[in-house]
Design a protein around this motif. Structure first.
Motif, PDB file in Angstrom:
ATOM      1  N   ARG A  24       0.843  -1.214   0.000  1.00  0.00           N
ATOM      2  CA  ARG A  24       0.000   0.000   0.000  1.00  0.00           C
ATOM      3  C   ARG A  24       0.876   1.262   0.000  1.00  0.00           C
ATOM      4  NH1 ARG A  24      -5.488   0.034   1.753  1.00  0.00           N
ATOM      5  NH2 ARG A  24      -6.341   2.083   1.262  1.00  0.00           N
ATOM      6  N   ASP A  25       1.940   1.242  -0.793  1.00  0.00           N
ATOM      7  CA  ASP A  25       2.892   2.353  -0.893  1.00  0.00           C
ATOM      8  C   ASP A  25       3.664   2.589   0.401  1.00  0.00           C
ATOM      9  OD1 ASP A  25       2.221   2.880  -3.575  1.00  0.00           O
ATOM     10  OD2 ASP A  25       0.535   4.141  -2.961  1.00  0.00           O
ATOM     11  N   VAL A  26       3.625   1.625   1.299  1.00  0.00           N
ATOM     12  CA  VAL A  26       4.404   1.712   2.535  1.00  0.00           C
ATOM     13  C   VAL A  26       5.586   0.753   2.412  1.00  0.00           C
ATOM     14  CG1 VAL A  26       4.401   1.356   5.030  1.00  0.00           C
ATOM     15  CG2 VAL A  26       2.365   2.292   3.907  1.00  0.00           C
ATOM     16  N   ARG A  27       6.792   1.291   2.496  1.00  0.00           N
ATOM     17  CA  ARG A  27       7.998   0.456   2.427  1.00  0.00           C
ATOM     18  C   ARG A  27       8.305  -0.075   3.819  1.00  0.00           C
ATOM     19  NH1 ARG A  27      10.337  -2.583  -1.368  1.00  0.00           N
ATOM     20  NH2 ARG A  27      12.565  -2.888  -0.994  1.00  0.00           N
ATOM     21  N   LEU A  28       8.400  -1.393   3.947  1.00  0.00           N
ATOM     22  CA  LEU A  28       8.649  -2.012   5.242  1.00  0.00           C
ATOM     23  C   LEU A  28       9.826  -2.967   5.172  1.00  0.00           C
ATOM     24  CD1 LEU A  28       4.997  -2.995   6.273  1.00  0.00           C
ATOM     25  CD2 LEU A  28       6.341  -1.105   7.219  1.00  0.00           C
ATOM     26  N   ARG A  29      10.579  -2.988   6.251  1.00  0.00           N
ATOM     27  CA  ARG A  29      11.628  -3.988   6.442  1.00  0.00           C
ATOM     28  C   ARG A  29      11.109  -4.935   7.520  1.00  0.00           C
ATOM     29  NH1 ARG A  29      17.128  -4.556   5.530  1.00  0.00           N
ATOM     30  NH2 ARG A  29      18.340  -5.583   7.178  1.00  0.00           N
ATOM     31  N   LEU A  30      10.868  -6.181   7.148  1.00  0.00           N
ATOM     32  CA  LEU A  30      10.201  -7.128   8.034  1.00  0.00           C
ATOM     33  C   LEU A  30      11.090  -8.314   8.374  1.00  0.00           C
ATOM     34  CD1 LEU A  30       6.703  -7.206   6.291  1.00  0.00           C
ATOM     35  CD2 LEU A  30       7.324  -5.959   8.381  1.00  0.00           C
ATOM     36  N   MET A  31      10.990  -8.754   9.610  1.00  0.00           N
ATOM     37  CA  MET A  31      11.673  -9.954  10.063  1.00  0.00           C
ATOM     38  C   MET A  31      10.646 -11.062  10.264  1.00  0.00           C
ATOM     39  SD  MET A  31      13.866 -10.568  13.569  1.00  0.00           S
ATOM     40  CE  MET A  31      15.075  -9.304  13.154  1.00  0.00           C
ATOM     41  N   SER A  32      10.924 -12.227   9.728  1.00  0.00           N
ATOM     42  CA  SER A  32      10.070 -13.392   9.947  1.00  0.00           C
ATOM     43  C   SER A  32      10.914 -14.507  10.550  1.00  0.00           C
ATOM     44  CB  SER A  32       9.412 -13.839   8.639  1.00  0.00           C
ATOM     45  OG  SER A  32      10.379 -14.337   7.740  1.00  0.00           O
ATOM     46  N   ASP A  33      10.302 -15.646  10.794  1.00  0.00           N
ATOM     47  CA  ASP A  33      11.001 -16.732  11.472  1.00  0.00           C
ATOM     48  C   ASP A  33      10.278 -18.041  11.186  1.00  0.00           C
ATOM     49  OD1 ASP A  33      12.736 -18.136  13.121  1.00  0.00           O
ATOM     50  OD2 ASP A  33      12.405 -16.877  14.890  1.00  0.00           O
ATOM     51  N   ALA A  34      10.942 -19.132  11.461  1.00  0.00           N
ATOM     52  CA  ALA A  34      10.289 -20.435  11.404  1.00  0.00           C
ATOM     53  C   ALA A  34       9.159 -20.467  12.429  1.00  0.00           C
ATOM     54  CB  ALA A  34      11.307 -21.536  11.708  1.00  0.00           C
ATOM     55  N   GLY A  35       8.131 -21.235  12.135  1.00  0.00           N
ATOM     56  CA  GLY A  35       7.044 -21.398  13.090  1.00  0.00           C
ATOM     57  C   GLY A  35       6.003 -20.302  13.078  1.00  0.00           C
ATOM     58  N   VAL A  36       6.093 -19.376  12.088  1.00  0.00           N
ATOM     59  CA  VAL A  36       5.073 -18.342  11.956  1.00  0.00           C
ATOM     60  C   VAL A  36       4.482 -18.407  10.549  1.00  0.00           C
ATOM     61  CG1 VAL A  36       6.214 -16.860  13.644  1.00  0.00           C
ATOM     62  CG2 VAL A  36       6.654 -16.509  11.213  1.00  0.00           C
ATOM     63  N   PHE A  37       3.324 -17.775  10.383  1.00  0.00           N
ATOM     64  CA  PHE A  37       2.622 -17.836   9.108  1.00  0.00           C
ATOM     65  C   PHE A  37       3.378 -17.095   8.021  1.00  0.00           C
ATOM     66  CE2 PHE A  37      -0.688 -15.939   6.277  1.00  0.00           C
ATOM     67  CZ  PHE A  37      -1.087 -17.125   5.673  1.00  0.00           C
ATOM     68  N   SER A  38       3.506 -17.740   6.852  1.00  0.00           N
ATOM     69  CA  SER A  38       4.075 -17.123   5.658  1.00  0.00           C
ATOM     70  C   SER A  38       5.456 -16.528   5.915  1.00  0.00           C
ATOM     71  CB  SER A  38       3.114 -16.046   5.119  1.00  0.00           C
ATOM     72  OG  SER A  38       3.440 -15.681   3.806  1.00  0.00           O
ATOM     73  N   ARG A  39       6.338 -17.347   6.460  1.00  0.00           N
ATOM     74  CA  ARG A  39       7.645 -16.848   6.889  1.00  0.00           C
ATOM     75  C   ARG A  39       8.522 -16.363   5.742  1.00  0.00           C
ATOM     76  NH1 ARG A  39      11.743 -20.992   7.644  1.00  0.00           N
ATOM     77  NH2 ARG A  39      12.934 -19.232   8.470  1.00  0.00           N
ATOM     78  N   ASP A  40       8.255 -16.805   4.505  1.00  0.00           N
ATOM     79  CA  ASP A  40       9.127 -16.440   3.390  1.00  0.00           C
ATOM     80  C   ASP A  40       8.735 -15.143   2.690  1.00  0.00           C
ATOM     81  OD1 ASP A  40      10.825 -18.690   3.641  1.00  0.00           O
ATOM     82  OD2 ASP A  40       9.342 -19.940   2.629  1.00  0.00           O
TER      83      ASP A  40
END
Length: 204
Positions: A24-40
């Protein structure tokens, strides 16, 4: 084998990864991890909901089943005079959402680990957003809908995304049962996903 994204305490070894995305025109730097939804990466359903959700800039918003936070964090950008509460049963997801808010300088947010609405029983909201946990089963998904009605302020709205093949027709029927047929709208269709908006205009 019992480790799902809706587990309270994921047992899979932590394997954090960071990626950048524009939502939505918002640039985000996101951290994910194993064991969470849609980690990739942010899943298509969440992206579809993010692209279509609309609410006032001062809205009080709840993101239920927040995962590592993409929907709720964009909502916080769209409601700069409002506040967004992000909740999830998965403690690892909640910690990631908190870290992602800090990393992106988003401060009009708060967080809680919560089994469905347990942590917000005393709260009410103008908007509730959810990409519901389909794999947790229909009963859980329908509780997300019915208990959302109880937590919404008069005139408040529940926005959800659900795949057609994963039960969109029955989800719409349940929403109409809870909110009233005339108060449920299909906002968009997007590659097999449906975005529904249900407005609370009647009392419980």
């Amino acid at each position: 084998m019992n480790d799902h994204y809706y587990s309270v305490k994921p047992q899979s070894a932590s394997d954090r990864r960071v990626f950048e995305t524009t939502l939505r025109d918002v640039r985000l730097r996101l951290m994910s991890d194993a064991g969470v939804f849609s980690r990739d990466g942010v899943d298509y359903g969440s992206r579809a909901l993010i692209e279509h959700m609309e609410f006032p800039a001062d809205a009080k918003v709840l993101d239920i089943g927040c995962g590592y936070g993409p929907i709720g964090l964009v909502a916080a950008r769209l409601a700069p005079q409002g506040h967004v509460k992000l909740i999830d049963i998965n403690e690892r997801a909640v910690e990631l959402a908190r870290l992602n808010a800090e990393a992106n300088g988003i401060s009009n947010v708060s967080f809680a680990q919560s089994d469905l609405y347990e942590a917000v029983r005393e709260d009410s909201f103008d908007i509730i957003l959810s990409n519901p946990p389909i794999r947790a089963g229909k009963a859980v998904v329908h509780r997300v809908f019915s208990e959302a009605f109880e937590r919404l302020n008069p005139g408040g709205e529940l926005w959800i995304v659900i795949q057609n093949k994963q039960g969109a027709p029955s989800a719409r029927a349940k929403l109409e049962e809870i909110f009233g047929e005339e108060e449920v709208a299909e906002v968009a269709k997007d590659k097999g996903f449906r975005i529904y908006k249900a407005k609370k205009t009647k009392s419980a």
